[in-house]
Design an enzyme around this catalytic site. Structure first.
Site: not given
Length: 278
Positions: A234, A175
């Site tokens: 995050c 990601r």
């Protein structure tokens, strides 16, 4: 230590306030540790369920209003002297570490995350119950500000360009690189950010690595930068708290949290980057 082992919790059952931070209310209702109250990430630990919530303003899981959270703690019967243990079923990565951070950020000291989570509790001989927890509500928790450091997108834009600071993205490497994105509309990462996934804080058993191992892991990443010059993020400010917990276990506390994280950043016109797979 901000962690408690399953055997230690077993000896304390009935004397601590247990909070179950698993994401599914249905799982909680089907079975939870005796006396545990469900803490819902979307409704109680963030503003995600608020009408009109826009992830472009604060990310997918922005912190709730302080007054609302302090009132919620009071409804759970939590006062400054209350010993609290938080757990989930994902090594702290669902929302247990987020709730730990929120309590510590209010100044609450007597809070720990169950190391290894629910699987460790069951392995230690604890059993589940479907009985509702009995609470004795008290007044709102006496706190007037978040005391642990947070930063906004504007500050992150300056941090990423400052050689004396470090910006850490704890999402999975694929990601961060931008190979895939399953939760947000744009793949990639904040330019200048480092990557070390939050689950690298755990060993093969799903428990946190030993403090000395975590310390070496993060000293290698920091390369002499003070933890207080580190900002962690995050996707939406949840698993970032897992790494803030790991840093605390390692004796490297003081890093700041970018709550909005990639879910806010990627919805703006701020610069974005991708990396090639190694």
């Amino acid at each position: 230590m901000p962690l408690i082992s399953a055997p230690a919790l077993r000896a304390k059952i009935g004397t601590v306030r247990l909070l179950d931070a698993r994401p599914s209310p249905e799982e909680y209702q089907a079975g939870h540790l005796p006396g545990a109250i469900h803490a819902d990430l979307n409704r109680q630990l963030s503003r995600a369920s608020d009408p009109g919530h826009d992830p472009a303003q604060g990310g997918r899981h922005p912190l709730p209003p302080l007054a609302r959270f302090t009132a919620q703690l009071g409804a759970w019967g939590i006062e400054p002297e209350t010993e609290v243990v938080v757990y989930d079923a994902n090594g702290g990565g669902n929302a247990a570490a987020r709730l730990w951070w929120m309590l510590r950020a209010l100044g609450h000291e007597r809070v720990a995350v169950l190391d290894g989570g629910l699987p460790a509790a069951l392995a230690a001989g604890l059993t589940l119950t479907a009985e509702a927890a009995i609470t004795s509500p008290v007044g709102p928790y006496p706190a007037h500000a978040w005391q642990w450091p947070t930063v906004d997108a504007q500050a992150v834009d300056a941090i990423r360009q400052d050689d004396s600071r470090k910006l850490l993205d704890v999402r999975a490497p694929e990601r961060w690189r931008g190979d895939t994105e399953t939760l947000d509309p744009v793949a990639g990462h904040i330019p200048g950010s480092l990557n070390l996934a939050w689950n690298d804080n755990l060993d093969a058993s799903g428990c946190f690595k030993a403090p000395d191992l975590l310390r070496r892991q993060y000293e290698a990443l920091l390369q002499g930068t003070s933890p207080r010059q580190l900002t962690v993020h995050c996707g939406s400010g949840v698993t970032a708290c897992h790494t803030l917990l790991a840093l605390e276990v390692a004796g490297l506390g003081g890093a700041s949290l970018y709550v909005g994280s990639w879910s806010e950043w990627c919805r703006s016109d701020r610069p974005k980057a991708k990396e090639s797979a190694p």
